[in-house]
Design a protein around this motif. Structure first.
Motif, short mmCIF file in Angstrom:
data_model
loop_
_atom_site.label_atom_id
_atom_site.label_comp_id
_atom_site.label_asym_id
_atom_site.label_seq_id
_atom_site.Cartn_x
_atom_site.Cartn_y
_atom_site.Cartn_z
N ALA A 201 -5.11 61.94 -72.99
CA ALA A 201 -5.14 62.38 -74.16
C ALA A 201 -4.71 64.05 -74.24
O ALA A 201 -4.50 64.62 -75.38
CB ALA A 201 -6.55 62.14 -75.03
N SER A 202 -5.19 64.69 -73.10
CA SER A 202 -4.95 66.03 -72.93
C SER A 202 -3.36 66.25 -72.74
O SER A 202 -3.12 67.59 -72.50
CB SER A 202 -6.16 66.68 -71.86
OG SER A 202 -5.50 66.28 -70.47
N GLY A 203 -2.75 65.24 -72.40
CA GLY A 203 -1.28 65.40 -72.37
C GLY A 203 -0.79 65.54 -70.76
O GLY A 203 0.22 65.81 -70.37
N ALA A 204 -1.87 65.26 -69.89
CA ALA A 204 -1.36 65.15 -68.35
C ALA A 204 -0.62 64.05 -67.97
O ALA A 204 -0.96 62.88 -68.51
CB ALA A 204 -2.83 65.66 -67.66
N LYS A 205 -0.20 64.14 -67.07
CA LYS A 205 0.49 63.02 -66.23
C LYS A 205 -0.56 62.29 -65.40
O LYS A 205 -1.04 63.23 -64.52
CB LYS A 205 1.84 63.44 -65.48
CG LYS A 205 3.48 63.36 -66.29
CD LYS A 205 4.25 62.76 -65.08
CE LYS A 205 5.60 62.28 -66.15
NZ LYS A 205 5.83 63.02 -67.21
#
Ligand code: CTP
Ligand code: MG
Length: 235
Positions: A201-205
């Protein structure tokens, strides 16, 4: 530094034991949580261990750590109301001693059969992707139903995996995900069952490490029976 976080702060309600949470049940002379900690204790890539557990059990835990000659446990943190809060407490317990690029390997205490390969593969994948989940390919067809009465859909099995732990991250990545999530008002936080949910959800891969069937989670009495028989035959 590579730090293992062992989450042992749950109550084990689905196991239904009256006297203790499942992670403190004895399996052939050792509490489950000690079997789990030992997998990280003997791994040469792990530098230190943080264990999260309720205040009520911290004294027993400390006694067992001495009794079984565990050397790597550097922090014992308080359990939170939810698994997420327990993970957050772990990040806070270690925060003064870690650097942004340290690797944090978060593991359920209720998965005592974790292999050395899985731990090592998690560390390698974090070095490549910054974050890593442990998964196994779905072998059964997975059915989706919204109401529990009717089939909604049958997603393509080749795209489906079952999530296990550890879930591992560079400290800066998991810290940002937790800070983002807990900065939301409580009623606006999406329901998440694991650390990778927050990190995604924080956008990390997030990369994937292969788990294995033996790295099963002890959730119900049936799982305990299976784990006991595996421990017995592999001793
Ligand atoms: N856990 C934790 N803190 C919580 C809840 C869970 O540290 N507040 C830990 C558990 O001890 C367990 C792991 O997270 O090792 C996975 O959770 P789960 O299997 O759901 O354990 P419990 O929550 O204890 O069991 P139940 O959901 O049946 O009550
Ligand atoms: Mg639970």
């Amino acid at each position: 530094m590579n730090i293992a976080v062992i989450l042992a702060g749950g109550t084990g309600s689905r196991m239904g034991m009256v006297d203790r949470p499942k992670q403190f049940i004895d399996i052939y002379g050792k509490p489950v949580v000690i079997h789990t900690i030992e997998a990280f204790e003997i791994n040469e890539n792990i530098d230190a261990v943080c264990v999260i557990c309720t205040k009520e059990w911290q004294e027993d835990l400390s006694i067992w750590i001495k009794e079984y000659d565990i050397r790597k446990v550097r922090w014992i943190g308080d359990a939170g109301k939810t698994r997420q809060e327990s993970s957050l407490n772990a990040l806070n317990a270690i925060k003064d001693d870690v650097r942004d690029d340290d690797i944090i390997i978060i593991h359920d205490s209720a998965r005592p059969l974790i292999s050395q390969r899985i731990i090592n593969e998690n560390i390698e994948k974090v070095k490549v992707y910054g974050a890593c989940d442990t998964v196994i390919p779905a072998q059964d067809t997975i059915i989706r139903s919204v109401d529990g009465e009717h089939l909604e859909s049958i997603p393509a099995r080749r795209e489906l995996y079952l999530g296990q732990t550890p879930q591992s991250f560079r400290y800066s990545i998991v810290r940002k995900a937790y800070d983002d999530y807990f900065s939301l008002p409580e009623n606006e936080r999406p329901v998440m069952t694991d650390d990778c949910g927050l990190v995604l959800a924080s956008g990390a891969k997030i990369g994937m490490a292969m788990g294995d069937k033996l790295n099963m989670k002890m959730t119900t009495m049936e799982d305990l029976l299976l784990i006991k028989s595996i421990v017995r035959t592999s001793r």
